[in-house]
Structure formats: C-alpha cells, structure tokens
Design a protein around this motif. Structure first.
Motif, PDB file in Angstrom:
ATOM      1  N   GLY A 112     -21.273 100.386  26.449  1.00  0.00           N
ATOM      2  CA  GLY A 112     -22.437 101.212  26.148  1.00  0.00           C
ATOM      3  C   GLY A 112     -22.337 101.979  24.854  1.00  0.00           C
ATOM      4  N   PHE A 113     -21.222 101.833  24.137  1.00  0.00           N
ATOM      5  CA  PHE A 113     -21.034 102.564  22.886  1.00  0.00           C
ATOM      6  C   PHE A 113     -21.923 101.979  21.796  1.00  0.00           C
ATOM      7  CE2 PHE A 113     -16.554 104.542  23.427  1.00  0.00           C
ATOM      8  CZ  PHE A 113     -16.934 105.022  24.671  1.00  0.00           C
ATOM      9  N   LEU A 114     -22.465 102.830  20.945  1.00  0.00           N
ATOM     10  CA  LEU A 114     -23.253 102.378  19.807  1.00  0.00           C
ATOM     11  C   LEU A 114     -22.371 101.697  18.773  1.00  0.00           C
ATOM     12  CD1 LEU A 114     -26.059 102.281  18.510  1.00  0.00           C
ATOM     13  CD2 LEU A 114     -25.556 104.492  17.439  1.00  0.00           C
ATOM     14  N   ASN A 115     -21.209 102.297  18.531  1.00  0.00           N
ATOM     15  CA  ASN A 115     -20.251 101.737  17.570  1.00  0.00           C
ATOM     16  C   ASN A 115     -18.877 101.657  18.227  1.00  0.00           C
ATOM     17  OD1 ASN A 115     -21.962 101.493  15.164  1.00  0.00           O
ATOM     18  ND2 ASN A 115     -22.032 103.737  15.226  1.00  0.00           N
ATOM     19  N   PRO A 116     -18.654 100.668  19.085  1.00  0.00           N
ATOM     20  CA  PRO A 116     -17.347 100.548  19.750  1.00  0.00           C
ATOM     21  C   PRO A 116     -16.257 100.199  18.748  1.00  0.00           C
ATOM     22  CG  PRO A 116     -18.671  98.592  20.154  1.00  0.00           C
ATOM     23  CD  PRO A 116     -19.571  99.570  19.455  1.00  0.00           C
ATOM     24  N   PRO A 117     -15.009 100.518  19.068  1.00  0.00           N
ATOM     25  CA  PRO A 117     -13.896 100.142  18.178  1.00  0.00           C
ATOM     26  C   PRO A 117     -13.834  98.629  18.016  1.00  0.00           C
ATOM     27  CG  PRO A 117     -13.180 101.693  19.874  1.00  0.00           C
ATOM     28  CD  PRO A 117     -14.551 101.254  20.258  1.00  0.00           C
ATOM     29  N   PRO A 118     -13.348  98.145  16.865  1.00  0.00           N
ATOM     30  CA  PRO A 118     -13.216  96.689  16.665  1.00  0.00           C
ATOM     31  C   PRO A 118     -12.344  96.078  17.757  1.00  0.00           C
ATOM     32  CG  PRO A 118     -12.839  97.877  14.617  1.00  0.00           C
ATOM     33  CD  PRO A 118     -12.906  98.909  15.701  1.00  0.00           C
ATOM     34  N   ARG A 119     -12.631  94.826  18.078  1.00  0.00           N
ATOM     35  CA  ARG A 119     -11.900  94.181  19.165  1.00  0.00           C
ATOM     36  C   ARG A 119     -10.404  94.118  18.879  1.00  0.00           C
ATOM     37  NH1 ARG A 119     -12.453  91.416  23.737  1.00  0.00           N
ATOM     38  NH2 ARG A 119     -10.993  89.743  24.207  1.00  0.00           N
ATOM     39  N   HIS A 120     -10.004  93.849  17.621  1.00  0.00           N
ATOM     40  CA  HIS A 120      -8.574  93.734  17.350  1.00  0.00           C
ATOM     41  C   HIS A 120      -7.867  95.065  17.593  1.00  0.00           C
ATOM     42  CE1 HIS A 120      -9.704  95.478  13.397  1.00  0.00           C
ATOM     43  NE2 HIS A 120      -8.446  95.894  13.363  1.00  0.00           N
ATOM     44  N   VAL A 121      -8.569  96.170  17.400  1.00  0.00           N
ATOM     45  CA  VAL A 121      -7.977  97.483  17.686  1.00  0.00           C
ATOM     46  C   VAL A 121      -7.785  97.650  19.187  1.00  0.00           C
ATOM     47  CG1 VAL A 121      -8.381  99.976  17.590  1.00  0.00           C
ATOM     48  CG2 VAL A 121      -8.931  98.538  15.614  1.00  0.00           C
ATOM     49  N   ARG A 122      -8.787  97.206  19.956  1.00  0.00           N
ATOM     50  CA  ARG A 122      -8.694  97.326  21.411  1.00  0.00           C
ATOM     51  C   ARG A 122      -7.661  96.371  21.993  1.00  0.00           C
ATOM     52  NH1 ARG A 122     -13.220  95.800  23.717  1.00  0.00           N
ATOM     53  NH2 ARG A 122     -14.383  95.112  21.880  1.00  0.00           N
ATOM     54  N   VAL A 123      -7.502  95.211  21.366  1.00  0.00           N
ATOM     55  CA  VAL A 123      -6.466  94.272  21.813  1.00  0.00           C
ATOM     56  C   VAL A 123      -5.082  94.872  21.589  1.00  0.00           C
ATOM     57  CG1 VAL A 123      -5.370  92.049  21.370  1.00  0.00           C
ATOM     58  CG2 VAL A 123      -7.858  92.191  21.537  1.00  0.00           C
ATOM     59  N   GLU A 124      -4.871  95.467  20.420  1.00  0.00           N
ATOM     60  CA  GLU A 124      -3.575  96.089  20.129  1.00  0.00           C
ATOM     61  C   GLU A 124      -3.288  97.218  21.108  1.00  0.00           C
ATOM     62  OE1 GLU A 124      -3.737  97.304  16.078  1.00  0.00           O
ATOM     63  OE2 GLU A 124      -3.798  95.253  15.287  1.00  0.00           O
ATOM     64  N   ARG A 125      -4.326  97.992  21.434  1.00  0.00           N
ATOM     65  CA  ARG A 125      -4.151  99.088  22.383  1.00  0.00           C
ATOM     66  C   ARG A 125      -3.810  98.544  23.768  1.00  0.00           C
ATOM     67  NH1 ARG A 125      -9.007 102.929  22.072  1.00  0.00           N
ATOM     68  NH2 ARG A 125     -10.098 101.127  22.967  1.00  0.00           N
ATOM     69  N   ALA A 126      -4.494  97.468  24.174  1.00  0.00           N
ATOM     70  CA  ALA A 126      -4.222  96.862  25.482  1.00  0.00           C
ATOM     71  C   ALA A 126      -2.817  96.285  25.542  1.00  0.00           C
ATOM     72  CB  ALA A 126      -5.254  95.772  25.774  1.00  0.00           C
ATOM     73  N   GLU A 127      -2.367  95.681  24.445  1.00  0.00           N
ATOM     74  CA  GLU A 127      -1.010  95.125  24.413  1.00  0.00           C
ATOM     75  C   GLU A 127       0.037  96.235  24.501  1.00  0.00           C
ATOM     76  OE1 GLU A 127      -0.149  92.199  24.782  1.00  0.00           O
ATOM     77  OE2 GLU A 127      -1.606  90.819  23.931  1.00  0.00           O
ATOM     78  N   LYS A 128      -0.250  97.365  23.894  1.00  0.00           N
ATOM     79  CA  LYS A 128       0.689  98.495  23.966  1.00  0.00           C
ATOM     80  C   LYS A 128       0.822  98.990  25.406  1.00  0.00           C
ATOM     81  CE  LYS A 128       1.552 103.103  22.088  1.00  0.00           C
ATOM     82  NZ  LYS A 128       1.059 104.171  21.176  1.00  0.00           N
ATOM     83  N   ILE A 129      -0.323  99.115  26.108  1.00  0.00           N
ATOM     84  CA  ILE A 129      -0.284  99.537  27.516  1.00  0.00           C
ATOM     85  C   ILE A 129       0.412  98.481  28.360  1.00  0.00           C
ATOM     86  CG2 ILE A 129      -1.682 100.144  29.520  1.00  0.00           C
ATOM     87  CD1 ILE A 129      -3.840 101.100  27.562  1.00  0.00           C
ATOM     88  N   ALA A 130       0.134  97.211  28.051  1.00  0.00           N
ATOM     89  CA  ALA A 130       0.748  96.116  28.808  1.00  0.00           C
ATOM     90  C   ALA A 130       2.268  96.146  28.694  1.00  0.00           C
ATOM     91  CB  ALA A 130       0.208  94.778  28.309  1.00  0.00           C
ATOM     92  N   ARG A 131       2.773  96.482  27.512  1.00  0.00           N
ATOM     93  CA  ARG A 131       4.239  96.543  27.338  1.00  0.00           C
ATOM     94  C   ARG A 131       4.850  97.626  28.224  1.00  0.00           C
ATOM     95  NH1 ARG A 131       2.804  95.328  21.924  1.00  0.00           N
ATOM     96  NH2 ARG A 131       2.748  97.528  21.334  1.00  0.00           N
ATOM     97  N   GLU A 132       4.111  98.723  28.435  1.00  0.00           N
ATOM     98  CA  GLU A 132       4.619  99.787  29.297  1.00  0.00           C
ATOM     99  C   GLU A 132       4.708  99.305  30.751  1.00  0.00           C
ATOM    100  OE1 GLU A 132       2.023 103.077  28.744  1.00  0.00           O
ATOM    101  OE2 GLU A 132       2.555 103.369  26.635  1.00  0.00           O
ATOM    102  N   TRP A 133       3.708  98.540  31.183  1.00  0.00           N
ATOM    103  CA  TRP A 133       3.738  98.008  32.551  1.00  0.00           C
ATOM    104  C   TRP A 133       4.778  96.897  32.684  1.00  0.00           C
ATOM    105  CZ3 TRP A 133       1.030  99.440  36.976  1.00  0.00           C
ATOM    106  CH2 TRP A 133       0.136 100.487  36.809  1.00  0.00           C
ATOM    107  N   ALA A 134       4.935  96.109  31.636  1.00  0.00           N
ATOM    108  CA  ALA A 134       5.952  95.048  31.669  1.00  0.00           C
ATOM    109  C   ALA A 134       7.348  95.653  31.747  1.00  0.00           C
ATOM    110  CB  ALA A 134       5.822  94.172  30.433  1.00  0.00           C
ATOM    111  N   ARG A 135       7.536  96.792  31.084  1.00  0.00           N
ATOM    112  CA  ARG A 135       8.834  97.473  31.131  1.00  0.00           C
ATOM    113  C   ARG A 135       9.176  97.878  32.562  1.00  0.00           C
ATOM    114  NH1 ARG A 135       9.593 102.697  31.259  1.00  0.00           N
ATOM    115  NH2 ARG A 135       7.467 103.114  30.559  1.00  0.00           N
ATOM    116  N   CYS A 136       8.146  98.165  33.362  1.00  0.00           N
ATOM    117  CA  CYS A 136       8.357  98.515  34.776  1.00  0.00           C
ATOM    118  C   CYS A 136       8.306  97.292  35.686  1.00  0.00           C
ATOM    119  CB  CYS A 136       7.308  99.536  35.209  1.00  0.00           C
ATOM    120  SG  CYS A 136       7.442 101.138  34.360  1.00  0.00           S
TER     121      CYS A 136
END
Length: 213
Positions: A112-136
C-alpha cells in the motif's frame, strides 16, 4: 588519470585508494600524480560509472565508441563489472527459500506504500533476517510457522522456546492459572519481554495441561 581523482573516488566509495590505483594500473590506465588530463565531462562520466558499479570498487575498461565525439574518444569508457564469484551487474540473484519467508511478508506490508523501497533493498533486508534464523538452525518452513503465529519474534526467543520443548503453536498459549485467571499475553511474548525464561514458560504450559487433563 589523476591520482587526486582516484583518492576522491576511494573516499566516496569507502575503499582503500591503493586498491583503486592497483585496479587502474592493472587495466592499463595511466595514473599520474598531477592534474587530470581529462575534462570535466569525462571525469564526471568516470565518477558516475564507478559509483554505480556493483560492487562499487571494481570497474573494467571498454573500447571507446567509434561514434563518440573526438574529445570523448580520447578516454576509454568505464563499464561496471562484477568481481569473480559475484553476480553480474543488473542481474539479481534469486532470494533464498528462508529469505522468501520474510520477503513475502514485506511485500504484503509495503503493497500500500506510494513509494515502497526498491525490491533489491528489500531482498537484502530479507536475506539479513534469514541469516539470523539460519544461525539458530531454522528451516524456511519452521521459520514461516513461527513468524506466522508470532509476527516479528526474535529467532533467539523462538530457538529458546523450541529447546524448552514448546512448538510455535504451543507458544501462543495464554496460561490459565489454578484460580482461573487467564494471562493477557502469550508465552512467547512473556519470554520476549523477559517476564519468563523459556524453561519457566514450558513449565507453566505443562502445569496447565496437567490441570486440564
């Protein structure tokens, strides 16, 4: 190419200027310590090419365009290139299965955002969170179950609850005490807020199950 330009680029890119000097010399670019032999237009083109490269600290030379003006043809065009082992510029690698769990949630959030962050930025953010879950040591399916039930729960809390013997579903439980009082918060939230340890949460859950048996 002026050494001053290289040092300025290195400062903007946050890399060692000696690295850029070595790259330039390795590509046959003459590096001088005096004034630049290129004009302002050529210098800006070089800056733009390097600053938009991915990774930023690596560029490769290309042959000058035959149709280019005589002035611009005196200096080779700079083209971004990926380092060995990294994805080529402009070609995004597909996100990991674990990252997709968080990327899909993020897609729903920013839809619903008018100007959402670029997809590559959101992918990098998701990968960072994923690494935290993978560590566990959570798989994509396990992580999805926990975040579906508990939102932005920390992977450390989820790991502790799992180690104490509680599943994602059991951790949503609001304990009913012996007097019939029902806790306002779930076990997972109470552990996240450090009201309980994971072991205490598991003990309360087993005690309640024993009373209901």
């Amino acid at each position: 190419m002026s050494l001053l330009i290289i040092k300025d680029l290195a400062r903007q890119l946050g890399v060692d200027s000696d690295v850029l000097v070595a790259l330039a010399k390795g590509k046959g670019i003459d590096v001088s310590g005096g004034e630049s032999r290129v004009g302002a237009d050529e210098e800006w083109a070089i800056r733009k090419a390097v600053l938009t490269a991915s990774p930023l600290s690596h560029v490769e030379r290309a042959q000058p365009d035959v149709a280019a003006s005589p002035r611009s043809s005196r200096w080779p065009r700079m083209v971004p290139a990926a380092l060995p082992g990294q994805r080529p510029v402009g070609k995004a690698s597909p996100p990991s299965d674990l990252a997709k769990v968080f990327l899909n949630r993020d897609d729903d959030f920013v839809s619903g955002f008018l100007n959402p962050p670029p997809r590559h930025v959101r992918v990098e953010r998701a990968e960072k969170i994923a690494r935290e879950w993978a560590r566990c040591l959570f798989t994509a399916q396990e992580a999805e179950e926990w975040v579906d039930r508990h939102g932005s729960i920390s992977p450390d809390v989820a790991e502790a609850l799992r180690a104490a013997g509680l599943s994602a579903g059991q951790s949503t439980t609001r304990i009913r005490t012996e007097r019939g009082f029902v806790e306002k918060l779930s076990l997972a939230i109470r552990v996240s807020s450090e009201e309980l340890t994971a072991e205490e949460a598991a003990a309360e859950y087993r005690a309640m199950q024993g009373r209901l048996a």
